[in-house]
Design an enzyme around this catalytic site. Structure first.
Site, PDB file in Angstrom:
ATOM      1  N   ARG A 235      37.100  34.694  30.850  1.00 53.42           N
ATOM      2  CA  ARG A 235      38.050  35.941  30.905  1.00 53.42           C
ATOM      3  C   ARG A 235      37.215  37.040  31.875  1.00 53.42           C
ATOM      4  NH1 ARG A 235      41.655  32.839  29.990  1.00 53.42           N
ATOM      5  NH2 ARG A 235      43.275  33.054  28.245  1.00 53.42           N
ATOM      6  N   GLU A 264      44.689  39.836  37.519  1.00 56.66           N
ATOM      7  CA  GLU A 264      44.960  38.336  38.197  1.00 56.66           C
ATOM      8  C   GLU A 264      46.237  38.439  38.523  1.00 56.66           C
ATOM      9  OE1 GLU A 264      43.884  35.490  35.811  1.00 56.66           O
ATOM     10  OE2 GLU A 264      41.807  35.726  35.485  1.00 56.66           O
ATOM     11  N   HIS A 283      41.784  30.937  38.906  1.00 55.87           N
ATOM     12  CA  HIS A 283      42.302  30.679  37.564  1.00 55.87           C
ATOM     13  C   HIS A 283      42.864  29.499  37.242  1.00 55.87           C
ATOM     14  CE1 HIS A 283      43.093  32.660  33.349  1.00 55.87           C
ATOM     15  NE2 HIS A 283      42.884  31.312  33.274  1.00 55.87           N
TER      16      HIS A 283
END
Ligand code: DGY
Length: 324
Positions: A235, A264, A283
């Site tokens: 993360r 994000e 991601h």
């Protein structure tokens, strides 16, 4: 009006897993190719009994206040820092996640970032496209060889261990920090400072929580060797992204491979995007067809169990069952 309990799907899953949910629920699917805002989530889920979420959907007190019928929330992810677990538990709402099924895919991406950053894969691709490959040159695009080098794993949960096995196949020495220090062949447990100062590649594999937020900050990055690389597939907020960008700009470390960000999607003018010697991914740690379908299946299994009042297949807050 349907007699079935309503389930709001905040992010449509890959594959046909929702077909298995339809006999048990009135399934309402968010139709936009972006996460619902908090207001939109509430507007769709205020009367829902279940919600299926992705890492982009926050389930916090305001959402819970506005959705009084909720009995189960199912995150299509292993990480659940987007959930206020304490509040969910307080309200007796079961919360599920999808561990296990994404271990290999995510470990593969960590390994891909280790290789891409040390062997300058993206830079080489871009150099070729830019016409910079004029002849074979013994000094062109020299990288760092991971064979025989030291990998430092911050965290040895399922994904960390899967990265360790891959790194061992590449003849890397593996150091690790972990709360539990589970004995594993070939893994040497050390304190974080020693890991940072001895490793050629540091790879982050802890969950984001109040203990790990910012744990790789300016001081920690400062302990890394100028020849070393930092990889983060866990993360974004575990690493101080600004301090990392500064270190890359100063050449205080050699490079980084990043799949996760504090915000994000990361803004294109963010210092980490503008930094040199960094390989950036959007991601996609778990993004294989096989894994995303398995995550969808597990998330739907969690929902079906939760709707029936049964224990979830993977429950983040099993204490809720003692309250019932
Ligand atoms: C996870 O499962 O936590 C991933 O980050 C989502 O892809």
């Amino acid at each position: 009006m349907s007699a079935l309990p309503k389930v709001f799907i905040a992010r449509p899953p890959e594959g046909d897993a929702l077909d298995r949910l339809r006999p048990y629920a009135e399934v309402v699917v968010w139709g936009e190719d972006r996460p619902a805002s908090r207001e939109e989530l509430i507007a769709h889920a205020h009367d829902a009994v279940g919600v299926l979420t992705s890492v982009a959907d926050r389930i916090d007190e305001a959402v819970l206040d506005a959705c009084p019928n909720l009995r189960v929330v199912s995150n299509m992810a292993v990480g659940y820092d987007n959930f206020d677990v304490a509040r969910l538990t307080q309200r007796g709402i079961a919360a599920g996640n999808t561990p296990g099924v994404l271990t290999d895919a995510t470990a593969d991406i960590a390994m891909a970032l280790i290789l891409a950053s040390t062997r300058r894969i993206v830079e080489g691709h871009n150099a070729l496209l830019a016409g910079e490959w004029t002849s074979w040159n013994a000094s062109f695009m020299l990288g760092f060889e991971i064979s025989g080098a030291t990998l430092g794993l911050i965290g040895t949960g399922r994904i960390g261990l899967a990265v360790a096995r891959r790194a061992q196949a590449f003849s890397m020495r593996v150091l690790a920090t972990s709360r539990t220090r589970r004995a594993e062949p070939g893994i040497e447990y050390v304190e974080l400072d020693q890991l940072l100062s001895e490793s050629d590649v540091v790879s982050v594999h802890v969950a984001l929580n109040e203990q790990t937020r910012g744990m790789v900050g300016e001081r920690e990055i400062g302990l890394m060797k100028p020849t070393s690389f930092l990889v983060n597939t866990a993360r974004g907020a575990i690493v101080d992204q600004r301090a990392l960008a500064t270190a890359l700009n100063r050449g205080a470390i050699a490079g980084a491979g990043i799949d996760v960000y504090c915000e994000e999607p990361v803004a294109l003018d963010d210092p980490i995007v503008q930094a040199p010697n960094v390989v950036l991914l959007p991601h996609i740690g778990s993004a294989t067809t096989k894994t995303r379908r398995a995550m969808a299946d597990l998330a739907v299994d969690n929902l079906i169990a939760g709707l029936a009042g049964r224990p979830l297949v993977h429950c983040i807050n099993p204490e809720v069952y003692n309250q019932r």
